[in-house]
Design a protein around this motif. Sequence first.
Motif, mmCIF file in Angstrom:
data_model
loop_
_atom_site.group_PDB
_atom_site.id
_atom_site.type_symbol
_atom_site.label_atom_id
_atom_site.label_comp_id
_atom_site.label_asym_id
_atom_site.label_seq_id
_atom_site.Cartn_x
_atom_site.Cartn_y
_atom_site.Cartn_z
ATOM 1 N N UNK A 78 0.848 -1.187 0.000
ATOM 2 C CA UNK A 78 0.000 0.000 0.000
ATOM 3 C C UNK A 78 0.883 1.236 0.000
ATOM 4 N N UNK A 79 0.287 2.397 -0.166
ATOM 5 C CA UNK A 79 1.046 3.645 -0.257
ATOM 6 C C UNK A 79 0.914 4.424 1.044
ATOM 7 N N UNK A 80 2.051 4.903 1.522
ATOM 8 C CA UNK A 80 2.101 5.783 2.686
ATOM 9 C C UNK A 80 2.534 7.157 2.208
ATOM 10 N N UNK A 81 1.762 8.170 2.566
ATOM 11 C CA UNK A 81 2.137 9.549 2.262
ATOM 12 C C UNK A 81 2.736 10.152 3.525
ATOM 13 N N UNK A 82 3.946 10.676 3.389
ATOM 14 C CA UNK A 82 4.602 11.392 4.485
ATOM 15 C C UNK A 82 4.424 12.879 4.218
ATOM 16 N N UNK A 83 3.639 13.557 5.054
ATOM 17 C CA UNK A 83 3.346 14.975 4.804
ATOM 18 C C UNK A 83 4.601 15.844 4.841
ATOM 19 N N UNK A 84 4.631 16.796 3.928
ATOM 20 C CA UNK A 84 5.707 17.769 3.908
ATOM 21 C C UNK A 84 5.355 18.941 4.813
ATOM 22 N N UNK A 85 6.033 20.062 4.610
ATOM 23 C CA UNK A 85 5.845 21.229 5.473
ATOM 24 C C UNK A 85 5.275 22.430 4.733
ATOM 25 N N UNK A 86 5.070 22.311 3.423
ATOM 26 C CA UNK A 86 4.587 23.439 2.632
ATOM 27 C C UNK A 86 3.153 23.807 3.023
ATOM 28 N N UNK A 87 2.829 25.073 2.926
ATOM 29 C CA UNK A 87 1.466 25.516 3.214
ATOM 30 C C UNK A 87 0.538 25.265 2.030
ATOM 31 N N UNK A 88 1.115 25.171 0.816
ATOM 32 C CA UNK A 88 0.313 24.870 -0.375
ATOM 33 C C UNK A 88 -0.051 23.391 -0.344
ATOM 34 N N UNK A 89 -1.290 23.055 -0.707
ATOM 35 C CA UNK A 89 -1.751 21.676 -0.637
ATOM 36 C C UNK A 89 -2.004 21.081 -2.014
ATOM 37 N N UNK A 90 -1.976 19.749 -2.074
ATOM 38 C CA UNK A 90 -2.277 19.036 -3.317
ATOM 39 C C UNK A 90 -3.728 19.263 -3.705
ATOM 40 N N UNK A 91 -3.943 19.475 -4.985
ATOM 41 C CA UNK A 91 -5.282 19.694 -5.522
ATOM 42 C C UNK A 91 -5.577 18.652 -6.586
ATOM 43 N N UNK A 92 -6.789 18.662 -7.097
ATOM 44 C CA UNK A 92 -7.195 17.775 -8.193
ATOM 45 C C UNK A 92 -6.154 17.841 -9.315
ATOM 46 N N UNK A 93 -5.652 16.669 -9.723
ATOM 47 C CA UNK A 93 -4.676 16.597 -10.810
ATOM 48 C C UNK A 93 -3.243 16.847 -10.378
#
Length: 128
Positions: A85-100
């Motif tokens: 399975x996939x584990x996402x390790x959060x970064x520190x940027x204030x900008x977030x992932x969006x659609x696409x």
Amino acid sequence: MVLTSFYDQEQGYEVSTYFEEIGGLKTRSRVTIAGVQVGRVDSIALDPKSFSAHIKLNIFPEFKNLIPIDSSASIVTAGLIGDNYIVIDPGADFETLQQGGVLEETHSAIILERLIGQLIFNENNETK
């Protein structure tokens, strides 16, 4: 042949990522952050230009605007012989992932058979 997504677009948003090796990762495999399921693998395809695996993730809608854009993704195994399975390790940027969006930093699956083969090969070379 185009397969329809397991999830409607209304149920979440799509994020892509690329891996050199996906091991036994399958569609519908879970995507987690800190052990909490935040999505599922929606599709797996071979990128004909880079020859890497192009993975599309469906992130559940309740996690929209929460995953930093500089997060990384890793393929891990549940236990010694469990599912990948996939584990996402959060970064520190204030900008977030969006659609696409694309998770740029990835860590491919470790294939147990290859690891054992390398250990055996190294051990044989050391004893000569």
